[in-house]
Scaffold this motif. Structure first.
Motif, PDB file in Angstrom:
ATOM      1  N   ALA A  14      35.948 -20.772  65.130  1.00  0.00           N
ATOM      2  CA  ALA A  14      34.671 -20.309  64.583  1.00  0.00           C
ATOM      3  C   ALA A  14      34.649 -20.425  63.064  1.00  0.00           C
ATOM      4  O   ALA A  14      33.630 -20.784  62.467  1.00  0.00           O
ATOM      5  N   LEU A  15      35.786 -20.144  62.430  1.00  0.00           N
ATOM      6  CA  LEU A  15      35.836 -20.183  60.968  1.00  0.00           C
ATOM      7  C   LEU A  15      36.119 -21.560  60.399  1.00  0.00           C
ATOM      8  O   LEU A  15      35.617 -21.908  59.330  1.00  0.00           O
ATOM      9  N   THR A  16      36.949 -22.351  61.091  1.00  0.00           N
ATOM     10  CA  THR A  16      37.410 -23.626  60.519  1.00  0.00           C
ATOM     11  C   THR A  16      36.824 -24.860  61.185  1.00  0.00           C
ATOM     12  O   THR A  16      36.856 -25.936  60.603  1.00  0.00           O
ATOM     13  N   GLN A  52      26.806 -24.583  54.475  1.00  0.00           N
ATOM     14  CA  GLN A  52      25.517 -23.977  54.148  1.00  0.00           C
ATOM     15  C   GLN A  52      24.659 -24.955  53.342  1.00  0.00           C
ATOM     16  O   GLN A  52      23.477 -25.127  53.623  1.00  0.00           O
ATOM     17  N   GLU A  53      25.261 -25.605  52.354  1.00  0.00           N
ATOM     18  CA  GLU A  53      24.507 -26.536  51.515  1.00  0.00           C
ATOM     19  C   GLU A  53      24.005 -27.738  52.297  1.00  0.00           C
ATOM     20  O   GLU A  53      22.961 -28.292  51.979  1.00  0.00           O
ATOM     21  N   SER A  54      24.752 -28.158  53.328  1.00  0.00           N
ATOM     22  CA  SER A  54      24.328 -29.310  54.123  1.00  0.00           C
ATOM     23  C   SER A  54      23.446 -28.911  55.302  1.00  0.00           C
ATOM     24  O   SER A  54      23.017 -29.767  56.075  1.00  0.00           O
ATOM     25  N   GLY A  55      23.180 -27.611  55.456  1.00  0.00           N
ATOM     26  CA  GLY A  55      22.321 -27.141  56.540  1.00  0.00           C
ATOM     27  C   GLY A  55      23.008 -27.125  57.900  1.00  0.00           C
ATOM     28  O   GLY A  55      22.341 -27.053  58.923  1.00  0.00           O
ATOM     29  N   GLU A  56      24.331 -27.181  57.905  1.00  0.00           N
ATOM     30  CA  GLU A  56      25.085 -27.158  59.158  1.00  0.00           C
ATOM     31  C   GLU A  56      25.506 -25.729  59.476  1.00  0.00           C
ATOM     32  O   GLU A  56      25.624 -24.900  58.580  1.00  0.00           O
ATOM     33  N   PRO A  57      25.746 -25.429  60.764  1.00  0.00           N
ATOM     34  CA  PRO A  57      26.081 -24.050  61.128  1.00  0.00           C
ATOM     35  C   PRO A  57      27.477 -23.636  60.671  1.00  0.00           C
ATOM     36  O   PRO A  57      28.401 -24.447  60.649  1.00  0.00           O
ATOM     37  N   TRP A  58      27.567 -22.385  60.292  1.00  0.00           N
ATOM     38  CA  TRP A  58      28.847 -21.735  60.046  1.00  0.00           C
ATOM     39  C   TRP A  58      28.641 -20.268  60.320  1.00  0.00           C
ATOM     40  O   TRP A  58      27.664 -19.698  59.838  1.00  0.00           O
ATOM     41  N   GLY A  90      27.978 -12.175  55.261  1.00  0.00           N
ATOM     42  CA  GLY A  90      26.668 -12.558  54.756  1.00  0.00           C
ATOM     43  C   GLY A  90      26.607 -13.997  54.292  1.00  0.00           C
ATOM     44  O   GLY A  90      27.586 -14.725  54.315  1.00  0.00           O
ATOM     45  N   LEU A  91      25.432 -14.396  53.903  1.00  0.00           N
ATOM     46  CA  LEU A  91      25.231 -15.732  53.361  1.00  0.00           C
ATOM     47  C   LEU A  91      25.613 -15.741  51.895  1.00  0.00           C
ATOM     48  O   LEU A  91      25.438 -14.760  51.187  1.00  0.00           O
TER      49      LEU A  91
END
Length: 117
Positions: A14-16, A52-58, A90-91
């Protein structure tokens, strides 16, 4: 309950986004094992920022079968605690670009529903 190593591996995934040789889902063990594998708080923060910057999920998607076995609430509570321990809650706020509105944006901003009158 599923194998604790599967649970730990999904928390790591989930994290990596990677399948890591994690064996214990205990918070202290996970933080130390992630750090030992090159995924300390700083590296995870940079990964989160890039996603986050590329709009991909994390966090990354995980195996539903493992999560379902331990329970979605248990998994997400443990993931939240792990993120908190790593300072990844958080974001991450991003600086917004400042520019003047275009004529079309000004028109849309001025458009109000009749009951706002």
């Amino acid at each position: 309950m599923s194998d604790p190593a599967d649970f730990a591996a999904e928390l790591g995934r989930a994290l990596t986004g990677e399948t890591l040789p994690l064996t214990s889902p205990l918070l202290e063990d996970l933080v130390g094992d992630l750090r030992d594998l090159g995924w300390g708080a700083e590296q995870l923060g940079l990964l989160r920022q890039a996603r986050q910057e590329s709009g991909e999920p994390w966090p990354f998607p995980v195996r539903r079968d493992v999560v379902a076995e331990v329970g979605f609430a248990v998994f997400h509570a443990r993931l939240a605690a792990l993120r908190d321990a790593l300072g990844l809650t958080g974001l991450q706020t991003m600086q917004r670009a400042s520019r003047a509105l275009t004529a079309e944006e000004r028109r849309l901003a001025a458009d109000r529903p009749p009951h706002w009158g």
